[in-house]
Design a protein around this motif. Structure first.
Motif, PDB file in Angstrom:
ATOM      1  N   ASN A  54     -13.280 -22.131 -16.965  1.00 15.63           N
ATOM      2  CA  ASN A  54     -12.884 -21.641 -17.092  1.00 15.63           C
ATOM      3  C   ASN A  54     -11.641 -21.837 -16.182  1.00 15.63           C
ATOM      4  O   ASN A  54     -10.583 -21.117 -16.539  1.00 15.63           O
ATOM      5  CB  ASN A  54     -13.338 -20.074 -16.685  1.00 15.63           C
ATOM      6  N   HIS A  73      -5.458 -12.227 -18.066  1.00 10.59           N
ATOM      7  CA  HIS A  73      -5.328 -12.472 -16.886  1.00 10.59           C
ATOM      8  C   HIS A  73      -3.690 -12.160 -17.566  1.00 10.59           C
ATOM      9  O   HIS A  73      -2.570 -12.669 -16.111  1.00 10.59           O
ATOM     10  CB  HIS A  73      -5.207 -13.169 -15.797  1.00 10.59           C
ATOM     11  N   ASP A  95     -12.465 -12.361 -15.308  1.00 12.16           N
ATOM     12  CA  ASP A  95     -13.555 -13.405 -15.811  1.00 12.16           C
ATOM     13  C   ASP A  95     -14.747 -13.217 -16.227  1.00 12.16           C
ATOM     14  O   ASP A  95     -15.532 -14.707 -16.856  1.00 12.16           O
ATOM     15  CB  ASP A  95     -12.692 -15.103 -14.831  1.00 12.16           C
ATOM     16  N   HIS A 138      -5.734 -19.625 -21.105  1.00 11.97           N
ATOM     17  CA  HIS A 138      -6.198 -18.324 -21.043  1.00 11.97           C
ATOM     18  C   HIS A 138      -5.597 -17.087 -20.029  1.00 11.97           C
ATOM     19  O   HIS A 138      -5.336 -15.815 -20.613  1.00 11.97           O
ATOM     20  CB  HIS A 138      -7.777 -18.450 -20.602  1.00 11.97           C
TER      21      HIS A 138
END
Ligand SMILES: [Fe+2]
Length: 401
Positions: free
Chosen positions: A219, A230, A351, A225
């Motif tokens: 991650n 975010h 996260d 992502h």
């Protein structure tokens, strides 16, 4: 220097040409059971965390002489101790008499660390100092013939950029220094404009996450992502423009074109830069995993570390620390320091539910049919390849035990 080929995209950024060779997505290089089973975790513990340099803690945990901090690396209880000579040393947390852990809490001792069982005590450099009634004599002052043979067992350790690294597999303490220098050289060279002796802790926090450590790293390496999870860190274009970076097989990540705090850095009470930052580096963020467990972010005016302990297959404890230049620790900068910490801790908090759901998903029979996308996941594939190589191929860690 490690050679990695890169492909330049139509927008001019660098994408590593890693293990994903075709244009279409490919299966993950690690089986799903490696994320969920104790047997796989045990193999990774021995072949990755107990064999080679790994992050173990922060130097500021034992800032003063006599401070002792128990830590755990690869399931082994260790002690970090700051000596009278100001050196930070790491030892196995085990009395040389009956093997009792000397302390399980951080302590500060005056001169010696004493085992509570038979009161053997050790100097801060690990040497055995006192062994009461060793020869069963009434005066109580006898000792072993060769006390040097019964000092605390040392672990190869090095301090770099505020972090403490250990190598449980290295027995030759002199060789360890050179091997660590080789290990971090590509990053030390890239960040040679920074005097890490000047960095000071701004804030730190612990995150206890119900997810496998590999998901934490994957991650961290996932730039795809960012705009979805975010959005506050930057526009989609910033993620599209990330340059993949592979400085060595064990030092991989990317360069993000504009950091989360890029705007804050322009105010008059801005935090001072960490060293003489080259102009092209003032608007970007270096993001590197130092394999296996140090996740580093460097921007012009702050340095963030997430070091973690891979406790079990489904639990990872992160120790996140934010550092600023020593001139940034004054009261004038307290508002900016606080704002910076809020932003960075906030990003990490976003996260956590993702990681826990990724872990939950690894129990699905469908999770062996997940895919890596060549345009986004080359660095993740490099990480997975490294894990697979270290544990001995895709079938190592199989739950046959
Ligand atoms: Fe994230």
């Amino acid at each position: 220097m490690h050679e990695v080929d890169f492909r330049i995209t139509s927008t001019g950024n660098r994408v590593a040409t890693g293990p994903l060779t075709s244009d279409s997505s490919q299966r993950a290089l690690i089986p799903a059971r490696a994320y969920t089973t104790a047997a796989a975790h045990e193999v990774e513990r021995e072949r990755i965390f107990a064999a080679g340099w790994v992050w173990a803690g922060y130097a500021h945990w034992v800032a003063e002489t006599g401070q002792v901090k128990p830590i755990t690396v690869a399931g082994r209880p260790l002690l970090m101790i700051r000596g009278e000579d100001d050196e930070l040393r790491v030892f196995h947390n085990s009395c040389r008499h009956r093997g009792m852990a000397l302390t399980e809490e951080p302590v500060r001792v005056k001169r010696r660390l004493q085992c509570a069982y038979h009161c053997w005590s050790y100097d801060l450099d690990g040497s055995l100092a006192v062994t009461p009634y060793f020869q069963r004599e009434r005066q109580g002052r006898g000792g072993p013939a060769d006390p040097r043979a019964l000092g605390l067992l040392p672990v190869a350790s090095r301090v770099w950029a505020g972090m403490v690294f250990v190598d449980l597999g290295e027995r030759d303490m002199d060789a360890a220094t050179a091997s660590f220098d080789r290990f971090v050289a590509p990053l030390a060279q890239r960040w040679s404009h920074i005097d890490f002796d000047r960095i000071r802790l701004a804030d730190e926090r612990v995150f206890d996450i119900a997810a496998n450590w590999k998901l934490v790293v994957e991650n961290f390496l996932d730039f795809y992502h960012l705009p979805f999870i975010h959005p506050q860190v930057g526009p989609v274009n910033s993620s599209l423009d990330v340059d993949d970076e592979a400085l060595a097989p064990e030092i991989i990540g990317g360069c993000y074109p504009r950091g989360a705090t890029g705007k804050a850095a322009k105010t008059s009470d801005a935090l001072p830069f960490l060293g003489a930052v080259p102009p092209e580096k003032t608007e970007s963020q270096d993001i590197f995993c130092v394999f296996p467990n140090a996740l580093l972010f460097l921007e012009a005016d702050w340095f963030q570390v997430i070091g973690f302990d891979a406790v079990s297959a489904d639990r990872t404890v992160e120790h996140m620390a934010i550092f600023v230049d020593q001139d940034g620790t004054s009261e004038d900068h307290s508002v900016n320091r606080k704002r910076l910490a809020e932003v960075l801790f906030g990003v990490n908090e976003q996260d956590l539910p993702i990681l826990e759901k990724l872990q939950a998903g690894r129990h699905s029979p469908a999770s062996d049919r997940t895919s890596l996308v060549p345009h986004w996941d080359q660095v993740t594939a490099m990480f997975q390849q490294l894990v697979a190589d270290r544990v001995g191929g895709p079938n190592a860690g199989d739950s046959r035990a």
